[in-house]
Design an enzyme around this catalytic site. Structure first.
Site, PDB file in Angstrom:
ATOM      1  N   GLU A   1       0.836  -1.206   0.000  1.00 45.68           N
ATOM      2  CA  GLU A   1       0.000   0.000   0.000  1.00 45.68           C
ATOM      3  C   GLU A   1       0.869   1.254   0.000  1.00 45.68           C
ATOM      4  O   GLU A   1       0.563   2.242  -0.673  1.00 45.68           O
ATOM      5  CB  GLU A   1      -0.937  -0.016   1.210  1.00 45.68           C
ATOM      6  CG  GLU A   1      -1.990  -1.112   1.148  1.00 45.68           C
ATOM      7  CD  GLU A   1      -3.104  -0.925   2.156  1.00 45.68           C
ATOM      8  OE1 GLU A   1      -3.146   0.137   2.816  1.00 45.68           O
ATOM      9  OE2 GLU A   1      -3.950  -1.835   2.278  1.00 45.68           O
ATOM     10  N   GLU A   2       1.956   1.211   0.762  1.00 49.75           N
ATOM     11  CA  GLU A   2       2.855   2.358   0.818  1.00 49.75           C
ATOM     12  C   GLU A   2       3.444   2.667  -0.552  1.00 49.75           C
ATOM     13  O   GLU A   2       3.500   3.830  -0.978  1.00 49.75           O
ATOM     14  CB  GLU A   2       3.986   2.084   1.819  1.00 49.75           C
ATOM     15  CG  GLU A   2       5.052   3.163   1.857  1.00 49.75           C
ATOM     16  CD  GLU A   2       6.219   2.818   2.767  1.00 49.75           C
ATOM     17  OE1 GLU A   2       7.287   3.442   2.607  1.00 49.75           O
ATOM     18  OE2 GLU A   2       6.073   1.932   3.620  1.00 49.75           O
TER      19      GLU A   2
END
Length: 450
Positions: free
Chosen positions: A306-307
């Site tokens: 996600e980062e």
């Protein structure tokens, strides 16, 4: 005699007049350039109504409109109002001061529901899918620096995903909910002086003492550290396999033994505070472990997806803005009797860069759809992260060159982006680590010899 005198006077005065005319022309040119620069810097380019620039903006808006739904575009408008009213007018001041008011800004975003877009409703979030989060991150790219959006992304996409997914009700109530509401600031404690991208090499330990954990070690490159209320910390909770002996732990920053040793002086991201943190016999309840003990490395790898996707989509707008402002500047800046933009190499190069940005956007959107559908996007997310870091360097370097001497000043956005965005090829997994992951997915990474 009179005729001869006139000839003499003419020969004397002509060079003086010519020199003054040249100086006047140069002064007018420089004044015109600075007026254009001031207008561009304020987001009010003299060419804002130009049909060609308008066509570029319309094309980009059309691509976003095709991908994002009406609710997602509405959310972007909400974010844009906060950016235009509460963030961008103060960015220059925050950059000069080396700090921005994270609690104040986070509360604004939290009140608007923007810090928990894809977080559970029962803990203050909106309960929406990850595509909404990507829509928000793309809009945050309109902030006129890299430090503030990076700081926000730490809160939404780095420190809280594992907590939201695996944390106990107690931890979610204590740490996630106030983070979503914007009442607290979070940071992520993974990197160490001896290991950044090599997460398995982390040496910080958390040893059980009764119902508590006693933590010792050091963390480095910690964004938000000086303003953070709590840290999502990765530490070794047992001996053995480095991929199975780590846990993610919620650590309040006011716990005795947490020392903010140094504020790191960075070349970019000036308004984002970054620290070295020492942990000396820091005692927290063992129940502060997120999910299963020993699963921290796995959870962190999941957070990284996600980062990395968030980092990739965050940089689309900065690249577009740099290209657009460069076009506007080059239309106004004349050299050798014509606008610099008329130079074929320059406008061809800008076309190449715009094409690369749109290709990256398409890959990011594809990865987003697959992730929302529940597919493993490790390969695509790594490709996006690799490409966005490299393309940022290409866009910012090429455009800064076209600004000439003005590009080497701190008065233009392109120079700030040149400094700030260099970090993207380093943080969150360096380019070389992304290449290793991609090679592994392709089945071409050599196996380590024992």
């Amino acid at each position: 005699v009179t005729s001869d005198l006139l000839v003499v006077l003419s020969s004397i005065l002509q060079p003086i007049v010519t020199t003054k005319l040249i100086l006047l022309d140069s002064l007018l040119q420089e004044t015109h350039t600075m007026q254009s620069l001031k207008a561009i810097k304020l987001g009010k380019s003299l060419l804002s109504r130009d049909v060609h620039t308008g066509r570029v903006l319309a094309q980009q808006a059309a691509v976003q409109a095709d991908f994002y739904e009406e609710d997602q575009r509405s959310m972007q408008k909400t974010a844009r109002r906060i950016i235009d009213e509460d963030i961008n007018p103060f960015v220059d001041q925050w950059e000069a001061e080396g700090k921005y008011p994270a609690h104040k800004i986070f509360k604004k975003l939290g009140d608007a529901g923007l810090l928990g877009v894809n977080k559970p409703v029962e803990y203050g979030g909106m309960g929406l899918n990850f595509k909404y989060n990507m829509a928000l991150n793309e809009e945050l790219g309109n902030i006129n620096c890299g430090g503030v959006p990076m700081s926000i992304a730490v809160q939404t996409d780095m420190a809280t995903p594992a907590l939201a997914r695996f944390g106990s009700d107690h931890l979610k109530k204590t740490f996630l909910e106030p983070s979503v509401l914007g009442d607290v600031v979070a940071c992520l404690g993974v990197s160490e002086p001896g290991g950044g991208s090599d997460v398995a090499a982390a040496t910080t330990s958390a040893v059980r003492r009764g119902d508590d954990l006693v933590i010792n070690g050091q963390k480095m490159w910690i964004t938000n550290a000086f303003q953070a209320d709590w840290m999502c910390l990765l530490a070794n909770t047992s001996e053995g396999n480095p991929h199975r002996n780590k846990s993610l732990i919620c650590v309040p920053m006011n716990t005795p033994g947490v020392h903010l040793a140094k504020k790191i002086d960075k070349m970019g991201m000036k308004c984002s505070d970054t620290a070295v943190i020492y942990l000396d016999d820091v005692r927290v309840p063992a129940k502060n472990i997120i999910g299963e003990e020993g699963m921290g490395f796995t959870y962190q790898m999941m957070q990284f997806q996600e980062e990395r996707m968030a980092a990739s989509v965050l940089v689309l707008q900065p690249m577009e803005t740099v290209i657009e402002q460069t076009i506007a500047y080059l239309r106004e800046r004349h050299a050798f009797g014509q606008p610099l933009l008329n130079n074929q190499y320059i406008h061809f190069r800008l076309a190449e860069l715009a094409t690369e940005v749109e290709m990256l956007r398409s890959t990011i959107y594809r990865a987003t759809d697959k992730y929302v559908a529940g597919e493993d996007v490790t390969q695509l997310a790594s490709m996006c992260k690799l490409k966005c870091g490299r393309l940022l360097r290409e866009v910012n370097d090429s455009c800064l060159q076209f600004w000439g001497g003005m590009g080497f000043t701190n008065d233009v956005l392109v120079s700030r982006m040149y400094r700030d965005m260099r970090l993207i090829s380093i943080a969150g997994g360096a380019d070389e680590v992304m290449l290793g992951i991609i090679c592994k997915g392709m089945g071409i990474l050599p196996k380590k010899t024992k």
